[in-house]
Scaffold this motif. Sequence first.
Motif, mmCIF file in Angstrom:
data_model
loop_
_atom_site.group_PDB
_atom_site.id
_atom_site.type_symbol
_atom_site.label_atom_id
_atom_site.label_comp_id
_atom_site.label_asym_id
_atom_site.label_seq_id
_atom_site.Cartn_x
_atom_site.Cartn_y
_atom_site.Cartn_z
ATOM 1 N N LEU A 17 49.536 37.458 40.780
ATOM 2 C CA LEU A 17 48.487 37.604 39.760
ATOM 3 C C LEU A 17 48.167 36.261 39.116
ATOM 4 O O LEU A 17 46.997 35.945 38.865
ATOM 5 C CB LEU A 17 48.921 38.624 38.710
ATOM 6 N N ALA A 18 49.197 35.458 38.857
ATOM 7 C CA ALA A 18 48.968 34.127 38.270
ATOM 8 C C ALA A 18 48.176 33.247 39.230
ATOM 9 O O ALA A 18 47.265 32.521 38.816
ATOM 10 C CB ALA A 18 50.295 33.472 37.905
ATOM 11 N N ALA A 19 48.496 33.309 40.523
ATOM 12 C CA ALA A 19 47.761 32.510 41.505
ATOM 13 C C ALA A 19 46.310 32.971 41.614
ATOM 14 O O ALA A 19 45.398 32.139 41.712
ATOM 15 C CB ALA A 19 48.449 32.587 42.866
ATOM 16 N N LEU A 20 46.081 34.285 41.580
ATOM 17 C CA LEU A 20 44.706 34.789 41.622
ATOM 18 C C LEU A 20 43.917 34.371 40.386
ATOM 19 O O LEU A 20 42.705 34.170 40.455
ATOM 20 C CB LEU A 20 44.695 36.317 41.740
ATOM 21 N N GLY A 21 44.600 34.223 39.263
ATOM 22 C CA GLY A 21 43.953 33.808 38.026
ATOM 23 C C GLY A 21 43.769 32.307 37.916
ATOM 24 O O GLY A 21 43.131 31.830 36.977
ATOM 25 N N SER A 22 44.304 31.564 38.868
ATOM 26 C CA SER A 22 44.204 30.111 38.834
ATOM 27 C C SER A 22 43.036 29.634 39.696
ATOM 28 O O SER A 22 43.073 29.755 40.920
ATOM 29 C CB SER A 22 45.503 29.485 39.366
ATOM 30 N N PRO A 23 41.996 29.091 39.084
ATOM 31 C CA PRO A 23 40.873 28.586 39.893
ATOM 32 C C PRO A 23 41.318 27.541 40.906
ATOM 33 O O PRO A 23 40.792 27.480 42.004
ATOM 34 C CB PRO A 23 39.924 27.980 38.856
ATOM 35 N N THR A 24 42.319 26.741 40.549
ATOM 36 C CA THR A 24 42.801 25.704 41.463
ATOM 37 C C THR A 24 43.446 26.331 42.687
ATOM 38 O O THR A 24 43.170 25.930 43.823
ATOM 39 C CB THR A 24 43.808 24.780 40.750
ATOM 40 N N ALA A 25 44.323 27.328 42.490
ATOM 41 C CA ALA A 25 45.000 27.959 43.623
ATOM 42 C C ALA A 25 44.002 28.634 44.555
ATOM 43 O O ALA A 25 44.110 28.535 45.780
ATOM 44 C CB ALA A 25 46.025 28.975 43.130
ATOM 45 N N VAL A 26 43.006 29.299 44.009
ATOM 46 C CA VAL A 26 42.014 29.986 44.839
ATOM 47 C C VAL A 26 41.104 28.973 45.520
ATOM 48 O O VAL A 26 40.815 29.090 46.711
ATOM 49 C CB VAL A 26 41.196 30.994 44.000
ATOM 50 N N ARG A 27 40.674 27.950 44.792
ATOM 51 C CA ARG A 27 39.757 26.948 45.348
ATOM 52 C C ARG A 27 40.423 26.145 46.465
ATOM 53 O O ARG A 27 39.804 25.833 47.471
ATOM 54 C CB ARG A 27 39.256 26.017 44.241
ATOM 55 N N SER A 36 34.530 33.140 48.219
ATOM 56 C CA SER A 36 33.167 33.667 48.246
ATOM 57 C C SER A 36 33.059 35.106 47.753
ATOM 58 O O SER A 36 31.948 35.631 47.657
ATOM 59 C CB SER A 36 32.616 33.586 49.676
ATOM 60 N N THR A 37 34.169 35.737 47.425
ATOM 61 C CA THR A 37 34.130 37.135 47.001
ATOM 62 C C THR A 37 33.598 37.255 45.587
ATOM 63 O O THR A 37 34.017 36.541 44.684
ATOM 64 C CB THR A 37 35.544 37.754 47.076
ATOM 65 N N GLU A 38 32.667 38.191 45.428
ATOM 66 C CA GLU A 38 32.162 38.521 44.099
ATOM 67 C C GLU A 38 32.978 39.697 43.574
ATOM 68 O O GLU A 38 33.306 40.615 44.306
ATOM 69 C CB GLU A 38 30.687 38.926 44.182
ATOM 70 N N GLY A 39 33.294 39.672 42.331
ATOM 71 C CA GLY A 39 34.036 40.791 41.753
ATOM 72 C C GLY A 39 35.524 40.509 41.683
ATOM 73 O O GLY A 39 36.012 39.493 42.182
ATOM 74 N N PRO A 40 36.261 41.408 41.067
ATOM 75 C CA PRO A 40 37.687 41.187 40.861
ATOM 76 C C PRO A 40 38.487 41.298 42.163
ATOM 77 O O PRO A 40 38.144 42.067 43.058
ATOM 78 C CB PRO A 40 38.078 42.305 39.887
ATOM 79 N N LEU A 41 39.536 40.495 42.236
ATOM 80 C CA LEU A 41 40.471 40.545 43.364
ATOM 81 C C LEU A 41 41.760 41.181 42.881
ATOM 82 O O LEU A 41 42.268 40.839 41.807
ATOM 83 C CB LEU A 41 40.733 39.138 43.899
ATOM 84 N N THR A 42 42.306 42.090 43.682
ATOM 85 C CA THR A 42 43.488 42.840 43.286
ATOM 86 C C THR A 42 44.555 42.775 44.364
ATOM 87 O O THR A 42 44.249 43.019 45.539
ATOM 88 C CB THR A 42 43.105 44.327 43.078
ATOM 89 N N PRO A 43 45.813 42.466 43.988
ATOM 90 C CA PRO A 43 46.895 42.545 44.973
ATOM 91 C C PRO A 43 47.299 44.010 45.169
ATOM 92 O O PRO A 43 47.502 44.740 44.206
ATOM 93 C CB PRO A 43 48.024 41.728 44.341
ATOM 94 N N GLU A 44 47.356 44.436 46.426
ATOM 95 C CA GLU A 44 47.677 45.827 46.743
ATOM 96 C C GLU A 44 48.697 45.886 47.870
ATOM 97 O O GLU A 44 48.922 44.905 48.585
ATOM 98 C CB GLU A 44 46.410 46.571 47.198
#
Length: 195
Positions: A17-27, A36-44
């Motif tokens: 969750l912390a990595a998904l919330g980090s613009p640097t980690a995602v970028r 490129s995904t629009e909308g929330p990303l969820t770990p499942e």
Amino acid sequence: MPLHVPPAPAPALRSVLAALGSPTAVREARTPALRSTEGPLTPELPLPLHVLDGITPGGRTPRTHLAGWRFLISDPEHPVAAADTRLTPDGWAFSHFFEGPYITSTQRALRQAEQLTTHYQPRLLSIPELYMLTLWLHADASADGASGTPAPHDLLVPLAPAPPGICAHRPLRVSELLPVLTLRLAPARLLGQPV
């Protein structure tokens, strides 16, 4: 639904969750789908990722060890990537994001497993020597997902892309697939030829 997904360690989930919330980690991830995904990303669907090693002729049970937990990362419609975590001396930590054919193949194998009448605990089993990943359907649905070895009656579902000669998405009992893997890994030794 006959699948009993084991709970992931809370620190592993928090690290994803912390990595998904980090613009640097995602970028910086090599996953265009995340960027490129629009909308929330969820770990499942957290699945324990075990590594199989020690496959030898003679019918001895190979060893496995827990390598981490893998989470499918979904947008509002479907999985677009995955996140791996690993155990460090300080506890569970985010390792990396990735995408590729194993994402859709894992989702397909899980849907396929949900149609079975027997209750299973889903896990992932990596066989590095063959560059192979399988969905491991453990027959003891209440077992600790972080430990154990494949039992003869557990099912393994090779994920696509599977190695040549092994059919992806065809569930096989461990007792059926293990001899095939043994032949693939040690043909010279089995034929009595020097290695």
